[in-house]
Structures are given as structure tokens and as C-alpha cells.
Design a protein around this motif. Structure first.
Motif, PDB file in Angstrom:
ATOM      1  N   LYS A 159     -13.230  23.067  17.887  1.00 12.84           N
ATOM      2  CA  LYS A 159     -12.901  21.646  17.958  1.00 12.84           C
ATOM      3  C   LYS A 159     -11.612  21.379  17.196  1.00 12.84           C
ATOM      4  CE  LYS A 159     -17.591  20.083  18.571  1.00 12.84           C
ATOM      5  NZ  LYS A 159     -18.705  19.299  18.050  1.00 12.84           N
ATOM      6  N   LEU A 160     -10.701  20.655  17.839  1.00 10.89           N
ATOM      7  CA  LEU A 160      -9.432  20.325  17.203  1.00 10.89           C
ATOM      8  C   LEU A 160      -9.523  19.021  16.430  1.00 10.89           C
ATOM      9  CD1 LEU A 160      -6.742  21.069  19.946  1.00 10.89           C
ATOM     10  CD2 LEU A 160      -7.471  22.519  18.054  1.00 10.89           C
ATOM     11  N   SER A 161      -8.791  18.963  15.328  1.00 14.23           N
ATOM     12  CA  SER A 161      -8.634  17.712  14.592  1.00 14.23           C
ATOM     13  C   SER A 161      -7.632  16.842  15.343  1.00 14.23           C
ATOM     14  CB  SER A 161      -8.125  18.001  13.178  1.00 14.23           C
ATOM     15  OG  SER A 161      -6.853  18.617  13.243  1.00 14.23           O
ATOM     16  N   PHE A 162      -7.442  15.613  14.894  1.00 13.92           N
ATOM     17  CA  PHE A 162      -6.521  14.693  15.558  1.00 13.92           C
ATOM     18  C   PHE A 162      -5.104  15.254  15.598  1.00 13.92           C
ATOM     19  CE2 PHE A 162      -3.725  10.955  15.744  1.00 13.92           C
ATOM     20  CZ  PHE A 162      -4.198  10.375  16.897  1.00 13.92           C
ATOM     21  N   THR A 163      -4.690  15.955  14.553  1.00 13.53           N
ATOM     22  CA  THR A 163      -3.334  16.516  14.487  1.00 13.53           C
ATOM     23  C   THR A 163      -3.237  17.890  15.137  1.00 13.53           C
ATOM     24  OG1 THR A 163      -3.737  17.542  12.336  1.00 13.53           O
ATOM     25  CG2 THR A 163      -2.821  15.290  12.338  1.00 13.53           C
ATOM     26  N   ALA A 164      -4.357  18.492  15.458  1.00 14.48           N
ATOM     27  CA  ALA A 164      -4.426  19.807  16.111  1.00 14.48           C
ATOM     28  C   ALA A 164      -3.737  20.898  15.307  1.00 14.48           C
ATOM     29  CB  ALA A 164      -3.873  19.738  17.527  1.00 14.48           C
ATOM     30  N   SER A 165      -3.785  20.798  14.003  1.00 10.58           N
ATOM     31  CA  SER A 165      -3.154  21.825  13.166  1.00 10.58           C
ATOM     32  C   SER A 165      -3.787  23.197  13.407  1.00 10.58           C
ATOM     33  CB  SER A 165      -3.241  21.445  11.685  1.00 10.58           C
ATOM     34  OG  SER A 165      -4.591  21.293  11.297  1.00 10.58           O
TER      35      SER A 165
END
Length: 181
Positions: free
Chosen positions: A26-32
Motif C-alpha cells: 500500500k502506498l502512502s499519499f506521497t508514494a515515497s
């Protein structure tokens, strides 16, 4: 005791299906997580796909990509699939089921709940809003993600929207063969 055996088997089979798809990050909002993985694999060529798990031609293209990868097991390529809720029926649980169509060790799967890939490539590829999905974006080795994505080496779209080169299995394989050996 015997009546519990079928229940146990059902639970075991159901859990195995969930665990088989546990490699969906799962990616965070910033997709770091994605950009870090992209940069960590900068020594190899990368293919990024922004896709929907319930779009029939997306799933067909993913199965075709698996066939290409099987034909070229020694090809140096990292595939990064950005699955997201691009259609009303898209969910991470459906994505886990569809992931069976592409199980190559060179493939990483990401659940992009925030549609980060869609937003990023709308801007990067200058595609109108709501059109930046079912995309294949290829980067040659050495390119790194800085403030935004690097310019792609080539890209294709699979939606007949005429914003980029059209996808076909043959065109994808021909393009990849120029780079992966």
C-alpha cells in the motif's frame, strides 16, 4: 469434531488466498515507497504501469506482459505495477485476485489508493485529467526520480485515447527487446 474439519479447510483455503496476495504494498499519499524503490533499482531498466484491476483490456495487457517476461527470463527489467481505484469497482482485494496474471519475480505490486500514479503521469505525460491510466512507461537504467519522474524512454497507452503511442503486445515486446539484454 468432524463437523469442524470443513470449516477449518474453508478458513485455511480463504487465508491462503489472502496471504498469496500479501505482496501488494500500500502506498502512502506521497508514494515515497514507490519512488524509493524506483531509485533503488536505478541500475536496471524499469517498466511502470498505471492500471485498473477491473478493466478488461488492462488485465489482458498484464497477462500479455507476463507472457513476454516468461519468454525472456534473463531480461534485465524491473516491473512496477501501480494498481489503483480508477474504476468504480476497483479494490485492493480484487487487485490481489488479478495479480495471479503476473507473478514474475521481477514484478512489484503497489496499491495506489490515492491515485498518485494517475496524478503524476497526468502532469508528466501531459495527458488530460481522467485519462492517465492503462499506461506503460519505460525508463532506461540510470534514470532517477528527483522532484518528479524522469522523462520516460518510451511509453504506450492502451485506451484508444490517442494521447500517446498505442499499446500492442507486439510493439511492447519489440520495444523491450531493444533494452533488456
Amino acid at each position: 469434531m468432524k463437523k469442524w474439519i470443513p470449516v477449518f479447510i474453508i478458513i485455511l483455503v480463504g487465508t491462503a488466498g489472502i496471504l498469496a496476495g500479501s505482496d501488494l504494498q500500500k502506498l502512502s499519499f506521497t508514494a515515497s515507497e514507490f519512488t524509493d524503490a524506483f531509485n533503488e533499482s536505478a541500475d536496471t531498466h524499469r517498466l511502470v504501469m498505471v492500471t485498473s484491476p477491473t478493466c478488461p483490456h488492462c488485465v489482458k495487457a498484464i497477462a500479455e506482459l507476463q507472457e513476454i517476461l516468461e519468454k525472456h527470463p534473463d531480461g534485465k527489467l524491473k516491473v512496477m505495477l501501480l494498481w489503483g481505484p480508477l474504476m468504480r469497482t476497483d479494490t485492493s482485494s480484487i487487485t490481489r485476485r488479478v495479480m495471479q496474471y503476473i507473478r514474475d519475480k521481477r514484478v512489484d505490486h503497489y496499491w495506489d489508493l490515492w491515485r498518485w500514479g494517475y496524478r503524476t503521469y497526468t502532469e508528466n505525460l501531459r495527458i488530460p485529467e481522467f485519462e492517465a491510466w492503462d499506461l506503460f512507461i519505460f525508463y532506461e537504467a540510470g534514470k532517477k526520480w528527483e522532484e518528479g519522474p524522469p522523462d520516460p524512454t518510451f511509453w504506450m497507452e492502451n485506451r484508444i485515447v490517442e494521447y500517446g503511442p498505442p499499446y500492442s503486445r507486439e510493439a511492447m515486446e519489440a520495444e523491450l527487446l531493444k533494452w533488456i539484454y
